[in-house]
Design a protein around this motif. Structure first.
Motif, PDB file in Angstrom:
ATOM      1  N   ARG A  18       0.481  -1.626  -0.113  1.00  0.00           N
ATOM      2  CA  ARG A  18      -0.232   0.149  -0.065  1.00  0.00           C
ATOM      3  C   ARG A  18       0.864   1.566  -0.501  1.00  0.00           C
ATOM      4  O   ARG A  18       0.979   2.695   0.823  1.00  0.00           O
ATOM      5  N   GLY A  19       2.160   1.065  -1.006  1.00  0.00           N
ATOM      6  CA  GLY A  19       2.386   1.855  -0.879  1.00  0.00           C
ATOM      7  C   GLY A  19       3.501   2.967   0.145  1.00  0.00           C
ATOM      8  O   GLY A  19       4.066   3.348   0.185  1.00  0.00           O
ATOM      9  N   ARG A  20       3.611   1.985   1.730  1.00  0.00           N
ATOM     10  CA  ARG A  20       4.339   1.347   2.500  1.00  0.00           C
ATOM     11  C   ARG A  20       6.033   0.583   1.980  1.00  0.00           C
ATOM     12  O   ARG A  20       5.260  -0.139   2.390  1.00  0.00           O
ATOM     13  N   CYS A  21       6.981   0.873   3.424  1.00  0.00           N
ATOM     14  CA  CYS A  21       7.643   0.040   3.716  1.00  0.00           C
ATOM     15  C   CYS A  21       7.433  -0.133   5.461  1.00  0.00           C
ATOM     16  O   CYS A  21       7.866   1.180   5.953  1.00  0.00           O
ATOM     17  N   ARG A  22       8.816  -1.553   5.274  1.00  0.00           N
ATOM     18  CA  ARG A  22       8.833  -1.451   6.807  1.00  0.00           C
ATOM     19  C   ARG A  22      10.094  -1.250   7.055  1.00  0.00           C
ATOM     20  O   ARG A  22      11.591  -1.420   6.077  1.00  0.00           O
ATOM     21  N   VAL A  23      10.353  -0.272   8.496  1.00  0.00           N
ATOM     22  CA  VAL A  23      11.992   0.263   8.601  1.00  0.00           C
ATOM     23  C   VAL A  23      12.453  -0.303  10.007  1.00  0.00           C
ATOM     24  O   VAL A  23      11.662  -0.474  10.362  1.00  0.00           O
ATOM     25  N   THR A  24      13.308  -0.390  10.748  1.00  0.00           N
ATOM     26  CA  THR A  24      14.537  -0.879  11.343  1.00  0.00           C
ATOM     27  C   THR A  24      15.366  -0.070  11.719  1.00  0.00           C
ATOM     28  O   THR A  24      16.303   0.619  10.585  1.00  0.00           O
ATOM     29  N   LYS A  25      16.064   0.839  12.863  1.00  0.00           N
ATOM     30  CA  LYS A  25      16.793   1.302  12.922  1.00  0.00           C
ATOM     31  C   LYS A  25      17.903   0.141  13.331  1.00  0.00           C
ATOM     32  O   LYS A  25      19.207   0.979  13.432  1.00  0.00           O
ATOM     33  N   ARG A  26      17.801  -1.099  12.838  1.00  0.00           N
ATOM     34  CA  ARG A  26      19.733  -1.907  13.425  1.00  0.00           C
ATOM     35  C   ARG A  26      19.750  -2.713  12.530  1.00  0.00           C
ATOM     36  O   ARG A  26      18.731  -2.567  11.627  1.00  0.00           O
ATOM     37  N   GLU A  27      20.428  -2.924  11.683  1.00  0.00           N
ATOM     38  CA  GLU A  27      21.045  -3.513  10.441  1.00  0.00           C
ATOM     39  C   GLU A  27      20.783  -4.891  10.928  1.00  0.00           C
ATOM     40  O   GLU A  27      20.237  -5.438   9.819  1.00  0.00           O
ATOM     41  N   GLU A  28      21.548  -5.378  11.851  1.00  0.00           N
ATOM     42  CA  GLU A  28      21.022  -6.441  12.380  1.00  0.00           C
ATOM     43  C   GLU A  28      20.111  -6.895  12.445  1.00  0.00           C
ATOM     44  O   GLU A  28      19.578  -8.185  12.917  1.00  0.00           O
ATOM     45  N   TYR A  29      18.636  -6.435  12.374  1.00  0.00           N
ATOM     46  CA  TYR A  29      17.820  -6.628  12.821  1.00  0.00           C
ATOM     47  C   TYR A  29      17.037  -6.702  11.344  1.00  0.00           C
ATOM     48  O   TYR A  29      15.380  -7.353  11.162  1.00  0.00           O
ATOM     49  N   VAL A  30      17.848  -7.065   9.797  1.00  0.00           N
ATOM     50  CA  VAL A  30      16.759  -6.779   9.008  1.00  0.00           C
ATOM     51  C   VAL A  30      16.212  -8.338   8.771  1.00  0.00           C
ATOM     52  O   VAL A  30      17.171  -8.946   9.063  1.00  0.00           O
ATOM     53  N   CYS A  31      15.379  -8.319   8.587  1.00  0.00           N
ATOM     54  CA  CYS A  31      14.848  -9.709   8.872  1.00  0.00           C
ATOM     55  C   CYS A  31      14.496 -10.934   8.958  1.00  0.00           C
ATOM     56  O   CYS A  31      14.066 -12.192   9.441  1.00  0.00           O
ATOM     57  N   ARG A  32      15.041 -10.462  10.842  1.00  0.00           N
ATOM     58  CA  ARG A  32      14.845 -11.273  11.901  1.00  0.00           C
ATOM     59  C   ARG A  32      13.118 -11.370  11.975  1.00  0.00           C
ATOM     60  O   ARG A  32      12.145 -10.071  12.044  1.00  0.00           O
ATOM     61  N   GLU A  33      12.491 -12.220  13.192  1.00  0.00           N
ATOM     62  CA  GLU A  33      11.724 -12.694  13.105  1.00  0.00           C
ATOM     63  C   GLU A  33      11.333 -13.072  14.819  1.00  0.00           C
ATOM     64  O   GLU A  33      12.638 -13.267  15.371  1.00  0.00           O
ATOM     65  N   PRO A  34      10.333 -13.300  15.094  1.00  0.00           N
ATOM     66  CA  PRO A  34       8.901 -11.709  14.652  1.00  0.00           C
ATOM     67  C   PRO A  34       9.496 -10.785  14.735  1.00  0.00           C
ATOM     68  O   PRO A  34       9.535  -9.936  15.202  1.00  0.00           O
ATOM     69  N   ALA A  35       8.603 -10.343  13.669  1.00  0.00           N
ATOM     70  CA  ALA A  35       8.178  -8.471  12.950  1.00  0.00           C
ATOM     71  C   ALA A  35       8.517  -7.844  14.217  1.00  0.00           C
ATOM     72  O   ALA A  35       9.080  -6.714  13.890  1.00  0.00           O
ATOM     73  N   ARG A  36       7.556  -8.175  14.609  1.00  0.00           N
ATOM     74  CA  ARG A  36       7.096  -6.961  15.694  1.00  0.00           C
ATOM     75  C   ARG A  36       8.115  -6.808  17.026  1.00  0.00           C
ATOM     76  O   ARG A  36       7.650  -5.674  17.211  1.00  0.00           O
ATOM     77  N   LEU A  37       9.040  -7.427  16.263  1.00  0.00           N
ATOM     78  CA  LEU A  37       9.810  -7.472  17.798  1.00  0.00           C
ATOM     79  C   LEU A  37      11.354  -6.314  17.042  1.00  0.00           C
ATOM     80  O   LEU A  37      11.775  -5.710  17.525  1.00  0.00           O
ATOM     81  N   PHE A  38      11.510  -6.203  15.983  1.00  0.00           N
ATOM     82  CA  PHE A  38      12.059  -5.875  15.330  1.00  0.00           C
ATOM     83  C   PHE A  38      11.579  -4.977  14.142  1.00  0.00           C
ATOM     84  O   PHE A  38      13.055  -3.683  13.530  1.00  0.00           O
ATOM     85  N   VAL A  39      10.900  -4.270  13.838  1.00  0.00           N
ATOM     86  CA  VAL A  39      10.201  -3.459  13.398  1.00  0.00           C
ATOM     87  C   VAL A  39      10.125  -2.632  13.638  1.00  0.00           C
ATOM     88  O   VAL A  39       9.488  -2.448  14.695  1.00  0.00           O
ATOM     89  N   THR A  40      10.659  -1.007  13.235  1.00  0.00           N
ATOM     90  CA  THR A  40      10.483   0.202  13.810  1.00  0.00           C
ATOM     91  C   THR A  40       9.191   0.576  13.474  1.00  0.00           C
ATOM     92  O   THR A  40       8.064   1.206  14.114  1.00  0.00           O
ATOM     93  N   GLY A  41       8.770   0.624  12.127  1.00  0.00           N
ATOM     94  CA  GLY A  41       7.857   0.914  11.748  1.00  0.00           C
ATOM     95  C   GLY A  41       7.247   0.450  10.185  1.00  0.00           C
ATOM     96  O   GLY A  41       8.207   0.682   9.936  1.00  0.00           O
ATOM     97  N   TRP A  42       6.364   1.247   9.632  1.00  0.00           N
ATOM     98  CA  TRP A  42       6.095   1.693   8.294  1.00  0.00           C
ATOM     99  C   TRP A  42       6.246   3.693   8.311  1.00  0.00           C
ATOM    100  O   TRP A  42       5.528   3.973   8.312  1.00  0.00           O
ATOM    101  N   VAL A  43       6.671   3.344   6.957  1.00  0.00           N
ATOM    102  CA  VAL A  43       6.626   4.908   6.329  1.00  0.00           C
ATOM    103  C   VAL A  43       6.205   4.559   4.832  1.00  0.00           C
ATOM    104  O   VAL A  43       6.466   4.077   4.248  1.00  0.00           O
ATOM    105  N   ASP A  44       5.899   5.832   3.877  1.00  0.00           N
ATOM    106  CA  ASP A  44       6.127   5.927   2.839  1.00  0.00           C
ATOM    107  C   ASP A  44       6.736   6.171   2.449  1.00  0.00           C
ATOM    108  O   ASP A  44       7.618   6.578   2.371  1.00  0.00           O
ATOM    109  N   ARG A  45       6.698   5.120   0.964  1.00  0.00           N
ATOM    110  CA  ARG A  45       7.885   5.161   0.086  1.00  0.00           C
ATOM    111  C   ARG A  45       8.516   6.387  -0.158  1.00  0.00           C
ATOM    112  O   ARG A  45      10.023   6.692  -0.747  1.00  0.00           O
ATOM    113  N   GLU A  46       7.825   7.246  -0.536  1.00  0.00           N
ATOM    114  CA  GLU A  46       8.434   8.770  -1.146  1.00  0.00           C
ATOM    115  C   GLU A  46       8.748   9.214   0.067  1.00  0.00           C
ATOM    116  O   GLU A  46       9.706  10.295  -0.305  1.00  0.00           O
ATOM    117  N   ALA A  47       9.098   9.651   1.071  1.00  0.00           N
ATOM    118  CA  ALA A  47       9.524   9.668   1.764  1.00  0.00           C
ATOM    119  C   ALA A  47      11.030   9.129   2.438  1.00  0.00           C
ATOM    120  O   ALA A  47      12.189   9.352   2.967  1.00  0.00           O
TER     121      ALA A  47
END
Length: 278
Positions: free
Chosen positions: A245-274
């Protein structure tokens, strides 16, 4: 696409009328280029008789106009010999060329130039009845024979103080060129070119772990949240590189990339244009 032949009169050793600091061949070329630049805004193709101070031959120019299938031809000149005002010549009996000459004269007047008069004709419009061998009016006669409406314009007298004031700066010569162009636009019913918006700069392909910067970006709790939880600024990483829906998930640390469960490692969603890269 309609093609237009523009002749910048004289050239090379044939300088045309000269009255220091004016040399007609230079004036003609400047006006021809200005006319072509204005016509570049419209759906047409412009072919010139010359692009520099080079000699031209009437028969060669007329042959070229015929070869390209020109829809109209204008030969740009300036006058001399005592007098004042602008005029446009056409070959006698050529109704289409006469109409083009009338439009050229009208645009001369709109540009602020006075018009010379000929008995039985509208101001600024004159028929050409003869052309000695090699004379410039041959452009009108030969093109008319080839079915190409052709006009020879004389905008101003280089030896008239009042007329010189109409052509003594590049801006005034450009205005003269636009006058020719407007006449041709009306005569040929030219449409403006579509102006395409500039291409947006290509963004790097989204991938998990790509480093991005956010500047006052809205941070959402989900891809479909209507209200932002807060705004964030700083360096982040794309969690999985996916867009929903035009948004991407971001995380604050590189070591958190693709780690599961996502709810523990994803900071939030941002608009792709941002997203900002680099």
């Amino acid at each position: 696409m309609k093609k237009i032949f523009i002749d910048a009169g004289h050239g090379g050793r044939d300088s045309g009328a000269v009255c220091k600091p004016f040399k007609e061949s230079d004036l003609n070329l400047a006006v021809a280029k200005a006319a072509g630049a204005e016509l570049g805004k419209y759906e047409c193709e412009v072919v010139y008789s010359r692009a520099g101070d080079t000699p031209t031959r009437i028969n060669d120019m007329c042959a070229l106009a015929k070869k390209i299938g020109a829809a109209a031809s204008v030969s740009i000149h300036h006058n001399a010999g005592g007098g004042r005002g602008g005029e446009a010549f056409y070959w006698r009996g050529d109704a289409a060329a006469r109409r083009l000459a009338g439009l050229v004269a009208r645009e001369f007047k709109a540009a602020g130039q006075t018009l010379r008069c000929a008995e039985g004709e509208e101001p600024g419009v004159k028929p050409s009845y003869a052309d000695p061998p090699g004379h410039n009016f041959g452009m009108c006669r030969v093109n008319a024979k080839n079915g190409i409406p052709a006009v020879l314009g004389e905008y101003a007298f280089v030896d008239s103080p009042k007329d010189r004031a109409m052509i003594d700066t590049p801006a005034k010569l450009a205005a003269e060129g636009r006058a020719y162009a407007r006449a041709l636009v009306t005569f040929l019913h030219l449409k403006k070119r579509e102006v395409k918006p500039p291409d947006e700069p290509a963004q790097p392909r989204l991938r998990a772990g790509a480093a991005v910067r956010l500047e006052g970006a809205k941070l959402y709790r989900s891809s479909d949240a209507l209200e932002a939880a807060r705004t964030v600024t700083g360096g982040y990483y794309l969690y999985d590189g996916l867009t929903v829906r035009g948004r991407c998930r971001v995380t604050k640390r590189e070591e958190y990339v693709c780690r599961e469960p996502a709810r523990l490692f994803v900071t939030g969603w941002v608009d792709r244009e941002a997203l900002r890269y680099g």
